[in-house]
Design a protein around this motif. Structure first.
Motif, mmCIF file in Angstrom:
data_model
loop_
_atom_site.group_PDB
_atom_site.id
_atom_site.type_symbol
_atom_site.label_atom_id
_atom_site.label_comp_id
_atom_site.label_asym_id
_atom_site.label_seq_id
_atom_site.Cartn_x
_atom_site.Cartn_y
_atom_site.Cartn_z
ATOM 1 N N VAL A 43 45.492 32.385 42.840
ATOM 2 C CA VAL A 43 45.634 33.293 41.701
ATOM 3 C C VAL A 43 44.399 34.182 41.577
ATOM 4 O O VAL A 43 44.513 35.401 41.367
ATOM 5 C CB VAL A 43 45.880 32.501 40.401
ATOM 6 N N LYS A 44 43.227 33.598 41.736
ATOM 7 C CA LYS A 44 41.989 34.380 41.665
ATOM 8 C C LYS A 44 41.934 35.406 42.796
ATOM 9 O O LYS A 44 41.555 36.565 42.590
ATOM 10 C CB LYS A 44 40.770 33.469 41.722
ATOM 11 N N ASP B 208 41.785 39.440 42.439
ATOM 12 C CA ASP B 208 40.727 40.229 43.081
ATOM 13 C C ASP B 208 41.313 41.323 43.964
ATOM 14 O O ASP B 208 40.765 42.435 44.043
ATOM 15 C CB ASP B 208 39.816 39.319 43.909
ATOM 16 N N GLU B 209 42.421 41.019 44.647
ATOM 17 C CA GLU B 209 43.071 42.035 45.489
ATOM 18 C C GLU B 209 43.534 43.215 44.646
ATOM 19 O O GLU B 209 43.364 44.376 45.034
ATOM 20 C CB GLU B 209 44.263 41.415 46.227
ATOM 21 N N VAL B 210 44.112 42.926 43.493
ATOM 22 C CA VAL B 210 44.553 44.007 42.601
ATOM 23 C C VAL B 210 43.349 44.781 42.083
ATOM 24 O O VAL B 210 43.351 46.018 42.041
ATOM 25 C CB VAL B 210 45.393 43.446 41.435
ATOM 26 N N ARG B 211 42.301 44.043 41.706
ATOM 27 C CA ARG B 211 41.112 44.706 41.165
ATOM 28 C C ARG B 211 40.470 45.631 42.196
ATOM 29 O O ARG B 211 40.091 46.769 41.878
ATOM 30 C CB ARG B 211 40.097 43.651 40.710
ATOM 31 N N VAL B 212 40.375 45.177 43.442
ATOM 32 C CA VAL B 212 39.666 45.952 44.462
ATOM 33 C C VAL B 212 40.567 46.995 45.116
ATOM 34 O O VAL B 212 40.145 48.131 45.357
ATOM 35 C CB VAL B 212 39.082 45.005 45.537
ATOM 36 N N VAL C 222 52.434 34.487 46.455
ATOM 37 C CA VAL C 222 51.685 35.654 45.960
ATOM 38 C C VAL C 222 52.440 36.324 44.820
ATOM 39 O O VAL C 222 51.842 36.694 43.800
ATOM 40 C CB VAL C 222 51.417 36.642 47.114
ATOM 41 N N LYS C 223 53.759 36.485 44.978
ATOM 42 C CA LYS C 223 54.549 37.104 43.917
ATOM 43 C C LYS C 223 54.491 36.262 42.644
ATOM 44 O O LYS C 223 54.343 36.792 41.538
ATOM 45 C CB LYS C 223 56.002 37.267 44.377
ATOM 46 N N ARG C 224 54.577 34.942 42.788
ATOM 47 C CA ARG C 224 54.502 34.082 41.600
ATOM 48 C C ARG C 224 53.117 34.151 40.957
ATOM 49 O O ARG C 224 52.991 34.125 39.735
ATOM 50 C CB ARG C 224 54.860 32.649 41.975
ATOM 51 N N ALA C 225 52.081 34.277 41.765
ATOM 52 C CA ALA C 225 50.735 34.432 41.214
ATOM 53 C C ALA C 225 50.625 35.751 40.455
ATOM 54 O O ALA C 225 50.038 35.811 39.361
ATOM 55 C CB ALA C 225 49.698 34.368 42.335
ATOM 56 N N GLU D 268 46.693 39.830 32.570
ATOM 57 C CA GLU D 268 45.552 40.157 33.419
ATOM 58 C C GLU D 268 45.881 41.232 34.448
ATOM 59 O O GLU D 268 44.974 41.838 35.021
ATOM 60 C CB GLU D 268 45.033 38.887 34.089
ATOM 61 N N VAL D 269 47.162 41.441 34.711
ATOM 62 C CA VAL D 269 47.624 42.615 35.436
ATOM 63 C C VAL D 269 48.819 43.163 34.670
ATOM 64 O O VAL D 269 49.413 42.475 33.825
ATOM 65 C CB VAL D 269 48.019 42.313 36.902
ATOM 66 N N THR D 270 49.185 44.403 34.956
ATOM 67 C CA THR D 270 50.350 45.010 34.323
ATOM 68 C C THR D 270 51.052 45.877 35.351
ATOM 69 O O THR D 270 50.607 45.977 36.497
ATOM 70 C CB THR D 270 49.941 45.815 33.077
#
Length: 401
Positions: free
Chosen positions: A130-131, A135-139, A166-169, A178-180
């Motif tokens: 999950v972390k 991080d992938e989305v953030r970067v 990954v999709k479930r995370a 934390e994401v949208t």
């Protein structure tokens, strides 16, 4: 609890239709963002669904209230700056006004206990994944699950979704706020991004209300959008916890923001929004989506309209009564017909697998009105013709302009 007034079913029905925007004047010219905002102010949120046999579900409530309009208006409000809507769990997956985001943070904070099982298991069993996904989305975001899931193991959910870890995370992070959804791609998949890169700055910076205050806000939105409703409908609008919704309703009654009333023929205690309009007539003539907030709560639909409605998408074909994707036809303040529809985009034809007349409706007035509405809908969908009904008991006149 003191009851302030007694309403007839007909009065309650017209109040409900007015609250949902069906007595507002039709746009005199081109439909603009001002008209879209008016509808959003009436309905409070719009449900999304992936079924596309006719048109994506979130586009249809606006059509029902505005007539043919450019769907790019809704896309712009939801996915372009300045954002007016954001995706989140409201009444199921929904498009919700951004100013309500702080009032849904209590739900985000409860993701660890309230999100669906597959999401919770990922958070509990693979927190490092999950972390990493966050991080992938953030970067590298905005991005879809497909862009980072690679060969991750997959799990099939109860609805047949074939989700990778990954999709479930990502969906856990979405539930947790934390994401949208920064966008939707051509296959209707979410494109994930960080909220601070998607939501307006004033929303991100807004203080988080106490849960009790948030619940009052959401019940108040539901009450305004429903006009008159029982307790269950007020909490179902945003899928609120039972105890929290009951407390919010009691507090809104005490403050005068909800008025206890009797609706004759209802066993349930009813609540009236103090600003609810009370029209003497309703002149609607439009089709209603299976996912329209007017008919979300099927028991209320039966009590108000004497209309039993069930969506049959998930019913095996031989067991369906009316069809796969059936839309009620609202004529005046009653449902007079229902019609199973399919957009045949390759042929440019609106298919009508079945059309059904409701008991007590007059076919002499219902059939031409429904035919005209089907042609209007076909034109909005970019289809050039309407096929005759293939089944049902309602025959429609040919050649309606």
């Amino acid at each position: 609890m003191a009851v302030h007034e007694s309403l007839s079913i007909a009065q309650a029905r017209r109040i409900a239709l007015a609250a949902q925007g069906f007595t507002d004047p039709a746009p005199a010219g081109s439909v603009t963002m001002r008209h879209l905002r008016r509808v959003l102010g009436r309905v409070g949120l719009i449900q999304m669904d992936s079924v596309n046999v006719l048109q994506r579900a979130h586009y249809l409530p606006l059509y029902s209230r505005l007539g043919p309009y450019p769907v790019e208006l809704l896309d712009r409000a939801a996915y372009r700056r300045p954002r007016e809507l954001f995706e989140y769990w409201g009444h199921e997956a929904s498009l919700i006004p951004v100013d309500l985001q702080p009032s849904l943070r209590w739900r985000m904070a409860a993701a660890q206990t309230d999100s669906w099982g597959g999401m919770r298991r990922i958070a509990e069993e693979q927190p490092e994944l999950v972390k990493w996904v966050h991080d992938e989305v953030r970067v590298n975001g905005p991005l879809t699950a497909a862009e980072i899931e690679h060969d991750a193991p997959r799990e099939t959910g109860n609805w047949g979704w074939n989700w990778s870890s990954v999709k479930r995370a990502l969906e856990f992070l979405f539930w947790a706020g934390e994401v949208t959804a920064g966008a939707r791609n051509g296959s209707f998949a979410r494109v994930y991004d960080l909220p601070e890169r998607v939501l307006p700055a004033h929303v991100v910076a807004a203080p988080t209300p106490e849960p009790a205050e948030a619940h009052r806000t959401l019940v108040a939105v539901a009450a305004r959008s429903l006009g008159v409703a029982a307790e269950f409908e007020l909490r179902d609008y945003f899928r609120l916890p039972v105890a929290a919704a009951r407390t919010a309703i009691a507090e809104l009654v005490e403050s005068g923001e909800l008025i206890p009333v009797e609706v004759r023929g209802w066993r349930q205690q009813a609540y009236l929004h103090p600003e609810a309009k009370r029209p003497r007539r309703v002149h609607a003539q439009t089709l209603i989506s299976p996912f329209d907030p007017l008919i979300w709560e099927r028991a209320r639909t039966e009590r108000l309209f004497d209309f039993t409605y069930r969506i049959e998408i998930y019913v095996p074909a031989p067991q369906r009564v009316y069809g796969y994707y059936v839309l009620p036809f609202l004529q005046g303040d009653r449902f007079t017909a229902r019609v199973d529809l399919k957009a045949d985009r390759k042929a440019g034809v609106l298919r009508v697998p079945a059309a059904w007349l409701e008991p007590g409706a007059d076919p002499a007035t219902t059939a031409p009105a429904l035919a005209a509405e089907l042609h209007r809908l076909a034109g909005w969908l970019g289809l050039s013709a309407v096929a005759p009904p293939e089944g049902g008991d309602l025959r429609l006149p040919a050649g309606v302009p």
